[in-house]
Motif scaffolding. Structure first.
Motif, PDB file in Angstrom:
ATOM      1  N   LYS A 170      -1.684 -48.314  21.256  1.00 48.97           N
ATOM      2  CA  LYS A 170      -1.592 -46.949  20.749  1.00 48.97           C
ATOM      3  C   LYS A 170      -2.871 -46.419  20.109  1.00 48.97           C
ATOM      4  O   LYS A 170      -2.931 -45.250  19.739  1.00 48.97           O
ATOM      5  N   ASN A 171      -3.880 -47.248  19.965  1.00 50.87           N
ATOM      6  CA  ASN A 171      -5.056 -46.867  19.190  1.00 50.87           C
ATOM      7  C   ASN A 171      -6.205 -46.326  20.054  1.00 50.87           C
ATOM      8  O   ASN A 171      -7.379 -46.531  19.741  1.00 50.87           O
ATOM      9  N   PHE A 172      -5.855 -45.647  21.142  1.00 53.08           N
ATOM     10  CA  PHE A 172      -6.869 -45.061  22.014  1.00 53.08           C
ATOM     11  C   PHE A 172      -6.540 -43.592  22.276  1.00 53.08           C
ATOM     12  O   PHE A 172      -5.378 -43.200  22.231  1.00 53.08           O
ATOM     13  N   PHE A 173      -7.568 -42.792  22.582  1.00 52.60           N
ATOM     14  CA  PHE A 173      -7.309 -41.456  23.104  1.00 52.60           C
ATOM     15  C   PHE A 173      -8.447 -41.020  24.010  1.00 52.60           C
ATOM     16  O   PHE A 173      -9.539 -41.584  23.985  1.00 52.60           O
ATOM     17  N   ARG A 174      -8.135 -40.017  24.852  1.00 54.09           N
ATOM     18  CA  ARG A 174      -9.087 -39.512  25.831  1.00 54.09           C
ATOM     19  C   ARG A 174      -9.476 -38.080  25.499  1.00 54.09           C
ATOM     20  O   ARG A 174      -8.627 -37.267  25.147  1.00 54.09           O
ATOM     21  N   VAL A 175     -10.762 -37.786  25.612  1.00 53.71           N
ATOM     22  CA  VAL A 175     -11.238 -36.420  25.406  1.00 53.71           C
ATOM     23  C   VAL A 175     -11.984 -35.949  26.652  1.00 53.71           C
ATOM     24  O   VAL A 175     -12.698 -36.712  27.293  1.00 53.71           O
ATOM     25  N   ASN A 176     -11.802 -34.691  26.990  1.00 59.71           N
ATOM     26  CA  ASN A 176     -12.460 -34.069  28.127  1.00 59.71           C
ATOM     27  C   ASN A 176     -13.610 -33.200  27.624  1.00 59.71           C
ATOM     28  O   ASN A 176     -13.443 -32.419  26.701  1.00 59.71           O
ATOM     29  N   TYR A 177     -14.790 -33.358  28.231  1.00 58.40           N
ATOM     30  CA  TYR A 177     -15.948 -32.592  27.778  1.00 58.40           C
ATOM     31  C   TYR A 177     -16.410 -31.532  28.777  1.00 58.40           C
ATOM     32  O   TYR A 177     -17.341 -30.784  28.508  1.00 58.40           O
ATOM     33  N   SER A 178     -15.754 -31.444  29.928  1.00 60.20           N
ATOM     34  CA  SER A 178     -16.277 -30.573  30.982  1.00 60.20           C
ATOM     35  C   SER A 178     -15.888 -29.110  30.832  1.00 60.20           C
ATOM     36  O   SER A 178     -16.610 -28.227  31.296  1.00 60.20           O
ATOM     37  N   CYS A 179     -14.754 -28.845  30.194  1.00 62.73           N
ATOM     38  CA  CYS A 179     -14.172 -27.508  30.250  1.00 62.73           C
ATOM     39  C   CYS A 179     -14.595 -26.595  29.105  1.00 62.73           C
ATOM     40  O   CYS A 179     -14.539 -25.381  29.230  1.00 62.73           O
ATOM     41  N   MET A 180     -14.997 -27.173  27.977  1.00 64.01           N
ATOM     42  CA  MET A 180     -15.281 -26.370  26.795  1.00 64.01           C
ATOM     43  C   MET A 180     -16.772 -26.060  26.647  1.00 64.01           C
ATOM     44  O   MET A 180     -17.614 -26.931  26.906  1.00 64.01           O
ATOM     45  N   PRO A 181     -17.117 -24.845  26.198  1.00 65.50           N
ATOM     46  CA  PRO A 181     -18.518 -24.521  25.927  1.00 65.50           C
ATOM     47  C   PRO A 181     -19.023 -25.273  24.699  1.00 65.50           C
ATOM     48  O   PRO A 181     -18.242 -25.850  23.930  1.00 65.50           O
ATOM     49  N   ASP A 182     -20.325 -25.235  24.495  1.00 67.80           N
ATOM     50  CA  ASP A 182     -20.957 -26.041  23.444  1.00 67.80           C
ATOM     51  C   ASP A 182     -20.368 -25.797  22.063  1.00 67.80           C
ATOM     52  O   ASP A 182     -20.100 -26.742  21.315  1.00 67.80           O
ATOM     53  N   ASP A 183     -20.178 -24.533  21.691  1.00 68.75           N
ATOM     54  CA  ASP A 183     -19.711 -24.235  20.338  1.00 68.75           C
ATOM     55  C   ASP A 183     -18.320 -24.798  20.075  1.00 68.75           C
ATOM     56  O   ASP A 183     -18.025 -25.275  18.965  1.00 68.75           O
ATOM     57  N   LYS A 184     -17.461 -24.797  21.107  1.00 69.90           N
ATOM     58  CA  LYS A 184     -16.111 -25.340  20.929  1.00 69.90           C
ATOM     59  C   LYS A 184     -16.114 -26.867  20.927  1.00 69.90           C
ATOM     60  O   LYS A 184     -15.274 -27.489  20.273  1.00 69.90           O
ATOM     61  N   ILE A 185     -17.027 -27.475  21.673  1.00 76.95           N
ATOM     62  CA  ILE A 185     -17.155 -28.936  21.614  1.00 76.95           C
ATOM     63  C   ILE A 185     -17.522 -29.361  20.201  1.00 76.95           C
ATOM     64  O   ILE A 185     -16.909 -30.272  19.624  1.00 76.95           O
ATOM     65  N   ILE A 186     -18.508 -28.699  19.621  1.00 72.61           N
ATOM     66  CA  ILE A 186     -18.950 -29.041  18.266  1.00 72.61           C
ATOM     67  C   ILE A 186     -17.823 -28.839  17.265  1.00 72.61           C
ATOM     68  O   ILE A 186     -17.501 -29.738  16.468  1.00 72.61           O
ATOM     69  N   GLU A 187     -17.174 -27.680  17.315  1.00 67.61           N
ATOM     70  CA  GLU A 187     -16.115 -27.378  16.356  1.00 67.61           C
ATOM     71  C   GLU A 187     -14.906 -28.277  16.555  1.00 67.61           C
ATOM     72  O   GLU A 187     -14.305 -28.761  15.589  1.00 67.61           O
ATOM     73  N   GLY A 188     -14.538 -28.524  17.825  1.00 70.11           N
ATOM     74  CA  GLY A 188     -13.376 -29.362  18.092  1.00 70.11           C
ATOM     75  C   GLY A 188     -13.561 -30.792  17.622  1.00 70.11           C
ATOM     76  O   GLY A 188     -12.659 -31.385  17.024  1.00 70.11           O
ATOM     77  N   VAL A 189     -14.740 -31.373  17.881  1.00 67.10           N
ATOM     78  CA  VAL A 189     -15.007 -32.734  17.420  1.00 67.10           C
ATOM     79  C   VAL A 189     -15.041 -32.788  15.891  1.00 67.10           C
ATOM     80  O   VAL A 189     -14.565 -33.753  15.282  1.00 67.10           O
ATOM     81  N   LYS A 190     -15.568 -31.762  15.266  1.00 66.08           N
ATOM     82  CA  LYS A 190     -15.545 -31.684  13.792  1.00 66.08           C
ATOM     83  C   LYS A 190     -14.113 -31.763  13.268  1.00 66.08           C
ATOM     84  O   LYS A 190     -13.820 -32.477  12.296  1.00 66.08           O
ATOM     85  N   ARG A 191     -13.214 -31.020  13.910  1.00 64.33           N
ATOM     86  CA  ARG A 191     -11.824 -30.975  13.463  1.00 64.33           C
ATOM     87  C   ARG A 191     -11.143 -32.334  13.633  1.00 64.33           C
ATOM     88  O   ARG A 191     -10.396 -32.773  12.752  1.00 64.33           O
ATOM     89  N   ILE A 192     -11.386 -32.993  14.781  1.00 62.98           N
ATOM     90  CA  ILE A 192     -10.815 -34.335  14.973  1.00 62.98           C
ATOM     91  C   ILE A 192     -11.396 -35.289  13.940  1.00 62.98           C
ATOM     92  O   ILE A 192     -10.684 -36.101  13.341  1.00 62.98           O
TER      93      ILE A 192
END
Length: 289
Positions: free
Chosen positions: A257-279
């Protein structure tokens, strides 16, 4: 009304990926859940040109029902041009065109698997394949992976222990057979987004969190501390309007249960930065305890 489903249908579960893709329809959520290509890179104008050309040349026949095996000229191209490179002498009659890879996986399971048959596969593996095979009630035999892919010595051990295995399912690389004039463009964009996501995870995630450094494809794989449950943590991430795919369904026999997958292809740069910050904000709560 009491509906009597088959035993196979009663054993089916909702697709974790399908349920998570619903999150992409919520505009306030930064979703790293779906395996979605970047929509701005779709060759829309080129597809329009091809469609117009087909309508001009083929007319109504292009819209008519065709053989279930698929469009014969395409099957001939596959047999002569593609299969010959693999030193396989085939004709169009040997080729079946499927509606995407998922249908091909389903056909493979239907053709070869009986209940209890052993299926040897990587762990973790593609969730769509696991679900296609699971409907036919096989016995999954998981083989560990390293950075080079399936561990050959472990595969040999699994084969010795399961000499009657019906199938080995492995994913040899990350590529899809698309055109070369488009692949170079998406490689450039996806490469930059991958680098940005990895850089942000190194910056905002707890230092103990591990992740892959993918050489291709659309995803990064994240490993948390053994005692953590990525699905439960995601519930908190959703409150922060960010989503990923919990990793447990990618293991055929579950339990990890201690794994997860993230997709980097669909989001623009600003959302990648903000989304990773939130996680990272959510994860740091667990690693500070």
């Amino acid at each position: 009304m009491d509906i009597k489903f088959s035993d196979r249908a009663n054993g089916l579960k909702a697709s974790a990926i399908r349920e998570l893709l619903k999150l992409t329809e919520m505009p306030e959520v930064i979703s790293f859940a779906g395996g979605l290509p970047a929509p701005e890179l779709f060759p829309v104008e080129k597809v329009k040109e091809i469609f117009a050309e087909v309508m001009k040349k083929e007319g109504t026949s292009a819209l008519q029902y065709g053989p279930t095996e698929g469009y014969r000229p395409l099957r001939e191209i596959v047999a002569k041009q593609r299969m010959s490179t693999a030193q396989m002498d085939l004709t169009a009659d040997d080729i079946l065109i499927t509606t995407g890879s998922q249908q091909g996986l389903e056909f493979s399971a239907k053709l070869f698997l009986n209940k209890g048959d052993a299926v040897i596969c990587e762990s973790p593996s593609y969730l769509g394949a696991i679900n296609a095979f699971a409907a036919y009630e096989p016995k999954f035999v998981e083989v560990e992976m390293d950075e080079e892919g399936i561990i050959i010595s472990e595969l040999e051990k699994a084969l010795k222990e399961n000499p009657d295995a019906k199938m080995i399912y492995t994913i040899p690389d990350f590529q899809n057979p698309t055109g070369n004039d488009h692949i170079s463009k998406i490689r450039e964009v996806y490469g930059k987004r991958r680098d940005l996501m990895l850089e942000c995870m190194d910056k905002y995630f707890p230092a103990e969190v591990k992740h892959t450094n993918p050489y291709g494809g659309l995803f990064a794989w994240v490993e948390l501390r053994d005692d953590l449950d990525a699905a439960k943590i995601m519930e908190e991430c959703i409150k922060e309007n960010v989503a990923y795919v919990p990793g447990e369904p990618f293991f055929p026999t579950r339990g990890r249960k201690n794994f997860f997958r993230v997709n980097y292809s669909c989001m623009p740069d600003d959302k990648i930065i903000e989304g990773v910050k939130r996680i990272g904000k959510v994860l740091n709560k667990y690693y500070e305890k």
